[in-house]
Design an enzyme around this catalytic site. Structure first.
Site, mmCIF file in Angstrom:
data_model
loop_
_atom_site.group_PDB
_atom_site.id
_atom_site.type_symbol
_atom_site.label_atom_id
_atom_site.label_comp_id
_atom_site.label_asym_id
_atom_site.label_seq_id
_atom_site.Cartn_x
_atom_site.Cartn_y
_atom_site.Cartn_z
ATOM 1 N N SER A 42 0.853 -1.188 0.000
ATOM 2 C CA SER A 42 0.000 0.000 0.000
ATOM 3 C C SER A 42 0.884 1.231 0.000
ATOM 4 C CB SER A 42 -0.891 0.017 1.249
ATOM 5 O OG SER A 42 -1.541 1.274 1.385
ATOM 6 N N TYR A 84 -0.858 0.171 10.566
ATOM 7 C CA TYR A 84 -1.155 -0.361 9.235
ATOM 8 C C TYR A 84 -0.008 -0.013 8.288
ATOM 9 C CZ TYR A 84 -3.596 -1.171 4.804
ATOM 10 O OH TYR A 84 -3.950 -1.627 3.562
#
Length: 247
Positions: A142, A152
């Site tokens: 990501s 994350y």
């Protein structure tokens, strides 16, 4: 790009980007193992592929569990005779609790790490014994990996490193390992997690000025899996509308 009669496992294929990967690969002739911890969603995708004339099998999996990953690999081989590709897409995101790193419960943090970071390792170790020369693995990273926002981000930065290490370890066996780093992609998980004003602000700063779609990411995936990329390994490919440019 000839995918006819190839066998692919896509984890986290019950919705969002993973569903787009599974459906797209099935349309091109792959037999798809729709792997997800959510049985209802996974079965829905596998059944939809079957109704459209494709080959698909749902298999429940917890990518943080070695036993579960190994059972999935065996089931894929039993059903389709082998494995050609692995797409490590599964991650906690839509249901993720974003808490400060200084205060997040360590048990919860370890759960996130086990799925989002080590899941790619667990799945690759389970599947690799069945892969032959020319096989390919694509991990899902990501653009959050470079934003230093939360844990994350940390897990996705780690996926980049894992991708490169696995590329080095598996390269001599003729197995390529790459990653895709999506920018903000229009899925239900994104809309559930990110307020619309924040999304609008992100899009306004992106050179191509729109959210991505699962189909945008599918095009990159097809290249990285295909023989057209047979001298590409250890690559983390941004597919993000120019959100994050790396020189």
């Amino acid at each position: 790009m000839d995918f006819k009669d190839k066998v692919v496992i896509v984890t986290g294929a019950g919705q969002g980007i993973g569903e787009g990967y599974a459906r797209g690969l099935a349309r091109l002739g792959c037999a798809v193992v729709v792997a997800d911890i959510n049985e209802a969603q996974g079965r829905r995708v596998a059944e939809a592929i079957g109704k459209a004339g494709g080959k698909a099998l749902f298999a429940a999996v917890d990518v943080s569990s070695e036993a579960s990953a190994q059972a999935l690999a065996r089931r894929a081989v039993d059903a389709f005779g082998g494995i050609d590709y692995l797409v490590n897409n599964a991650a906690l995101f839509g249901s993720l609790e974003f808490n400060p790193l200084m205060s997040v419960d360590l048990g919860y943090l370890n759960k996130v790490i086990a799925v989002n970071m080590l899941g790619a390792v667990v799945m690759t170790r389970a599947v690799a014994p069945y892969l032959k020369r020319g096989a390919a693995i694509v991990n899902q990273s990501s653009t959050a990996a470079w934003m230093n926002i939360d844990y994350y981000s940390i897990t996705k930065l780690a996926v980049n490193g894992i991708t490169c290490v696995l590329a080095r370890e598996l390269g001599p066996k003729g197995i390529r390992v790459n990653a895709i780093a999506p920018g903000p992609t229009d899925t239900q998980a994104l809309r559930d997690k990110v307020p619309q004003p924040y999304l609008d602000a992100m899009v306004a700063q992106m050179p191509l000025g729109r959210l991505g779609t699962p189909d945008d990411l599918l095009k990159a995936l097809l290249f990285l899996l295909s023989d057209d990329a047979d001298w590409v390994t250890g690559l983390v490919m941004n597919v993000d509308g120019g959100q994050l440019m790396r020189a």
